[in-house]
Design a protein around this motif. Structure first.
Motif, PDB file in Angstrom:
ATOM      1  N   GLY A 197       0.663  -1.167   0.036  1.00  0.00           N
ATOM      2  CA  GLY A 197       0.149   0.107  -0.039  1.00  0.00           C
ATOM      3  C   GLY A 197       0.881   1.259  -0.039  1.00  0.00           C
ATOM      4  O   GLY A 197       2.185   1.331   0.212  1.00  0.00           O
ATOM      5  N   GLY A 198       0.197   2.299  -0.308  1.00  0.00           N
ATOM      6  CA  GLY A 198       1.117   3.346  -0.413  1.00  0.00           C
ATOM      7  C   GLY A 198       0.001   4.701  -0.534  1.00  0.00           C
ATOM      8  O   GLY A 198      -0.907   4.557  -1.263  1.00  0.00           O
ATOM      9  N   PHE A 199       0.745   5.891  -0.339  1.00  0.00           N
ATOM     10  CA  PHE A 199       0.021   7.286  -0.483  1.00  0.00           C
ATOM     11  C   PHE A 199       0.770   8.264  -1.523  1.00  0.00           C
ATOM     12  O   PHE A 199       2.194   8.167  -1.410  1.00  0.00           O
ATOM     13  CB  PHE A 199       0.006   8.165   0.925  1.00  0.00           C
ATOM     14  N   SER A 200       0.377   8.532  -2.535  1.00  0.00           N
ATOM     15  CA  SER A 200       0.568   9.530  -3.530  1.00  0.00           C
ATOM     16  C   SER A 200       1.954   8.763  -4.390  1.00  0.00           C
ATOM     17  O   SER A 200       1.715   7.987  -5.012  1.00  0.00           O
ATOM     18  CB  SER A 200       1.078  10.823  -2.817  1.00  0.00           C
ATOM     19  N   MET A 201       2.953   9.419  -3.968  1.00  0.00           N
ATOM     20  CA  MET A 201       4.300   8.929  -4.570  1.00  0.00           C
ATOM     21  C   MET A 201       4.372   7.399  -4.004  1.00  0.00           C
ATOM     22  O   MET A 201       5.089   6.658  -4.953  1.00  0.00           O
ATOM     23  CB  MET A 201       5.666   9.763  -4.244  1.00  0.00           C
ATOM     24  N   GLY A 202       4.259   7.076  -3.031  1.00  0.00           N
ATOM     25  CA  GLY A 202       4.246   5.843  -2.452  1.00  0.00           C
ATOM     26  C   GLY A 202       3.429   4.721  -3.167  1.00  0.00           C
ATOM     27  O   GLY A 202       3.640   3.628  -3.498  1.00  0.00           O
ATOM     28  N   ALA A 203       2.188   5.392  -3.096  1.00  0.00           N
ATOM     29  CA  ALA A 203       1.096   4.683  -4.059  1.00  0.00           C
ATOM     30  C   ALA A 203       1.673   4.282  -5.591  1.00  0.00           C
ATOM     31  O   ALA A 203       1.342   3.134  -5.982  1.00  0.00           O
ATOM     32  CB  ALA A 203      -0.086   5.400  -3.922  1.00  0.00           C
ATOM     33  N   ALA A 204       2.036   5.280  -6.049  1.00  0.00           N
ATOM     34  CA  ALA A 204       2.666   5.032  -7.473  1.00  0.00           C
ATOM     35  C   ALA A 204       3.732   3.876  -7.480  1.00  0.00           C
ATOM     36  O   ALA A 204       3.541   2.905  -8.475  1.00  0.00           O
ATOM     37  CB  ALA A 204       3.028   6.453  -7.990  1.00  0.00           C
ATOM     38  N   LEU A 205       4.573   3.970  -6.523  1.00  0.00           N
ATOM     39  CA  LEU A 205       5.632   2.972  -6.634  1.00  0.00           C
ATOM     40  C   LEU A 205       4.794   1.706  -6.208  1.00  0.00           C
ATOM     41  O   LEU A 205       5.491   0.501  -6.814  1.00  0.00           O
ATOM     42  CB  LEU A 205       6.587   3.268  -5.541  1.00  0.00           C
ATOM     43  N   ALA A 206       3.954   1.341  -5.480  1.00  0.00           N
ATOM     44  CA  ALA A 206       3.364   0.301  -5.102  1.00  0.00           C
ATOM     45  C   ALA A 206       2.692  -0.294  -6.279  1.00  0.00           C
ATOM     46  O   ALA A 206       2.579  -1.483  -6.780  1.00  0.00           O
ATOM     47  CB  ALA A 206       2.228   0.599  -3.923  1.00  0.00           C
ATOM     48  N   VAL A 207       1.982   0.623  -7.181  1.00  0.00           N
ATOM     49  CA  VAL A 207       1.133   0.145  -8.427  1.00  0.00           C
ATOM     50  C   VAL A 207       2.165  -0.301  -9.354  1.00  0.00           C
ATOM     51  O   VAL A 207       2.116  -1.320  -9.914  1.00  0.00           O
ATOM     52  CB  VAL A 207       0.346   1.311  -9.127  1.00  0.00           C
ATOM     53  N   ARG A 208       3.485   0.452  -9.535  1.00  0.00           N
ATOM     54  CA  ARG A 208       4.534  -0.005 -10.606  1.00  0.00           C
ATOM     55  C   ARG A 208       5.157  -1.189 -10.132  1.00  0.00           C
ATOM     56  O   ARG A 208       5.289  -2.368 -11.142  1.00  0.00           O
ATOM     57  CB  ARG A 208       5.522   1.127 -10.630  1.00  0.00           C
ATOM     58  N   ALA A 209       5.295  -1.304  -9.060  1.00  0.00           N
ATOM     59  CA  ALA A 209       6.083  -2.654  -8.427  1.00  0.00           C
ATOM     60  C   ALA A 209       5.336  -3.895  -8.772  1.00  0.00           C
ATOM     61  O   ALA A 209       5.719  -4.951  -9.092  1.00  0.00           O
ATOM     62  CB  ALA A 209       6.535  -2.381  -7.049  1.00  0.00           C
ATOM     63  N   VAL A 210       3.893  -3.722  -8.190  1.00  0.00           N
ATOM     64  CA  VAL A 210       2.860  -4.965  -8.418  1.00  0.00           C
ATOM     65  C   VAL A 210       2.899  -5.259  -9.877  1.00  0.00           C
ATOM     66  O   VAL A 210       2.867  -6.490 -10.455  1.00  0.00           O
ATOM     67  CB  VAL A 210       1.789  -4.764  -7.628  1.00  0.00           C
ATOM     68  N   LEU A 211       2.085  -4.267 -10.660  1.00  0.00           N
ATOM     69  CA  LEU A 211       1.758  -4.530 -11.950  1.00  0.00           C
ATOM     70  C   LEU A 211       3.048  -4.988 -12.887  1.00  0.00           C
ATOM     71  O   LEU A 211       2.776  -5.636 -13.780  1.00  0.00           O
ATOM     72  CB  LEU A 211       1.339  -3.267 -12.589  1.00  0.00           C
ATOM     73  N   SER A 212       4.099  -4.500 -12.628  1.00  0.00           N
ATOM     74  CA  SER A 212       5.287  -4.648 -13.460  1.00  0.00           C
ATOM     75  C   SER A 212       6.006  -6.144 -13.144  1.00  0.00           C
ATOM     76  O   SER A 212       6.813  -6.791 -13.980  1.00  0.00           O
ATOM     77  CB  SER A 212       6.445  -3.690 -13.530  1.00  0.00           C
ATOM     78  N   GLY A 213       5.421  -6.784 -12.089  1.00  0.00           N
ATOM     79  CA  GLY A 213       6.054  -8.032 -11.731  1.00  0.00           C
ATOM     80  C   GLY A 213       7.442  -7.894 -11.269  1.00  0.00           C
ATOM     81  O   GLY A 213       8.268  -8.813 -10.893  1.00  0.00           O
ATOM     82  N   ALA A 214       7.982  -6.630 -10.762  1.00  0.00           N
ATOM     83  CA  ALA A 214       9.345  -6.298 -10.056  1.00  0.00           C
ATOM     84  C   ALA A 214       9.194  -6.842  -8.681  1.00  0.00           C
ATOM     85  O   ALA A 214      10.507  -7.168  -8.375  1.00  0.00           O
ATOM     86  CB  ALA A 214       9.507  -5.113 -10.247  1.00  0.00           C
ATOM     87  N   VAL A 215       8.116  -7.269  -8.073  1.00  0.00           N
ATOM     88  CA  VAL A 215       8.239  -7.955  -6.745  1.00  0.00           C
ATOM     89  C   VAL A 215       7.252  -8.897  -6.923  1.00  0.00           C
ATOM     90  O   VAL A 215       6.244  -9.062  -7.761  1.00  0.00           O
ATOM     91  CB  VAL A 215       8.007  -7.081  -5.410  1.00  0.00           C
ATOM     92  N   ALA A 216       7.391  -9.894  -6.053  1.00  0.00           N
ATOM     93  CA  ALA A 216       6.558 -10.975  -5.866  1.00  0.00           C
ATOM     94  C   ALA A 216       5.261 -11.015  -5.091  1.00  0.00           C
ATOM     95  O   ALA A 216       5.119 -11.774  -4.190  1.00  0.00           O
ATOM     96  CB  ALA A 216       7.514 -12.581  -5.481  1.00  0.00           C
ATOM     97  N   VAL A 217       4.683  -9.965  -5.125  1.00  0.00           N
ATOM     98  CA  VAL A 217       3.452  -9.564  -4.587  1.00  0.00           C
ATOM     99  C   VAL A 217       2.459  -9.156  -5.722  1.00  0.00           C
ATOM    100  O   VAL A 217       2.853  -8.472  -6.632  1.00  0.00           O
ATOM    101  CB  VAL A 217       3.758  -8.316  -3.693  1.00  0.00           C
ATOM    102  N   ASN A 218       1.176  -9.499  -5.527  1.00  0.00           N
ATOM    103  CA  ASN A 218       0.202  -9.344  -6.653  1.00  0.00           C
ATOM    104  C   ASN A 218      -0.956  -8.695  -6.042  1.00  0.00           C
ATOM    105  O   ASN A 218      -2.015  -8.576  -6.647  1.00  0.00           O
ATOM    106  CB  ASN A 218      -0.168 -10.274  -7.317  1.00  0.00           C
ATOM    107  N   ARG A 219      -0.859  -7.823  -4.919  1.00  0.00           N
ATOM    108  CA  ARG A 219      -1.943  -7.122  -4.405  1.00  0.00           C
ATOM    109  C   ARG A 219      -1.574  -5.575  -4.233  1.00  0.00           C
ATOM    110  O   ARG A 219      -0.351  -5.419  -3.496  1.00  0.00           O
ATOM    111  CB  ARG A 219      -2.514  -7.542  -3.026  1.00  0.00           C
ATOM    112  N   PHE A 220      -2.168  -4.763  -4.425  1.00  0.00           N
ATOM    113  CA  PHE A 220      -1.819  -3.092  -4.067  1.00  0.00           C
ATOM    114  C   PHE A 220      -3.148  -2.528  -3.517  1.00  0.00           C
ATOM    115  O   PHE A 220      -4.029  -2.752  -4.087  1.00  0.00           O
ATOM    116  CB  PHE A 220      -1.103  -2.544  -5.149  1.00  0.00           C
TER     117      PHE A 220
END
Length: 302
Positions: A197-220
């Motif tokens: 989870g995240g707020f603003s810039m942190g939320a953008a990082l969460a979305v990018r990390a999950v959707l890109s598959g850059a981390v082994a997490v599939n929920r944001f």
């Protein structure tokens, strides 16, 4: 005073600023400043910007000099604020820029990623990893996410090593931000049900990390995500087929429509993603964020 109270003051000051009521905004800060000593850096910067906007060069330089005298400093990106244009060409401003840059470099050289973890009282439902926004920290955002422990979630609040101002951080370097996130996840040993989870810039990082598959997490769980449709759409080609998302956005946020557009794009691509539009909310956490988190985590755990 709490971070939530400071956010209320900030909203009031910015509302007056948007109405061009600069003197009233400055008077409000003067009245409230003694209640928020821990936010002195922000308040001095706002005063400098308001004074400069009103054409009071001496006042603007005076507030920045007071910050310098208190041992504070500001990132060069903050000093590019157009509100400071009236003093930008002065020798006094140039000298302060040099001093602030020196202090920033010294502080940045020793800054390290930080993390605070809160444990639920009973059985663990999952892990919620939370990312602050730009100009944020564990201290500024942690209280918003910690209540998720009441719903059985282990909460890990992360803090970037990228400095914005004293005790304030950001995620502007995407490669460094992702590297820090990956390191935290490796140390946390995330369970199968993990949400970033995240707020603003942190939320953008969460979305990018999950959707890109850059981390082994599939929920944001993205709150006021500072990311646009053209940045989200290319990530879908890499998304885990089991990805789910929950997005929270204020109807007064300038990014409200673009965010809702990319949520629809995700839905059309087969990604379960809900959006909660909060009435009367600008670029901020909604007033009853604990209830929002509970709804979001319930959807993501399904």
């Amino acid at each position: 005073m709490t971070e939530a109270a400071f956010r209320v003051l900030r909203a009031q000051v910015f509302a007056l600023y948007n109405q061009h009521s600069y003197a009233a905004a400055l008077a409000l800060i003067e009245q409230q400043a003694p209640l928020f000593p821990q936010y002195e850096s922000d308040l001095l910067f706002w005063r400098a910007c308001l004074a400069s906007t009103m054409g009071d060069q001496a006042g603007a330089i005076g507030w920045l000099q007071q910050a310098a005298d208190r041992g504070l400093w500001y990132h060069e990106r903050m000093l590019r604020d157009p509100d400071l244009d009236s003093v930008r060409g002065t020798e006094a401003f140039a000298q302060l820029q040099v001093l602030f840059q020196q202090r920033y470099a010294q502080a940045q050289a020793v800054a390290t990623p930080q993390r605070r973890v809160w444990e639920p009282a009973g059985a663990v439902q999952g892990l919620l990893v939370a990312l602050h926004g730009a100009n944020g920290s564990i201290a500024s955002d942690g209280d918003y996410w910690q209540p998720a422990t009441a719903f059985g979630w282990r909460v890990a609040m992360l803090q970037s090593a990228q400095l914005w101002s004293p005790n304030r951080y950001h995620w502007a370097d995407p490669a460094q931000a992702l590297a820090e996130l990956r390191q935290h996840l490796a140390e946390l040993v995330p369970p199968p049900l993990t949400v970033i989870g995240g707020f603003s810039m942190g939320a953008a990082l969460a979305v990018r990390a999950v959707l890109s598959g850059a981390v082994a997490v599939n929920r944001f769980l993205a709150v006021a995500p500072a990311i646009r449709p053209e940045q989200v759409e290319p990530l879908l080609a890499h998304a885990d087929p089991h990805t789910r998302g929950y997005v929270v956005i204020g109807d007064l946020d300038s990014l409200s429509q673009p965010v809702q557009e990319w949520v629809v794009t995700l839905q059309q691509a087969g990604v379960p993603c809900e959006v909660e539009v909060c009435r009367g909310v600008n670029h901020d956490y909604p007033p009853d964020f604990t209830a929002t988190v509970q709804r979001g985590l319930a959807f993501l755990a399904a």
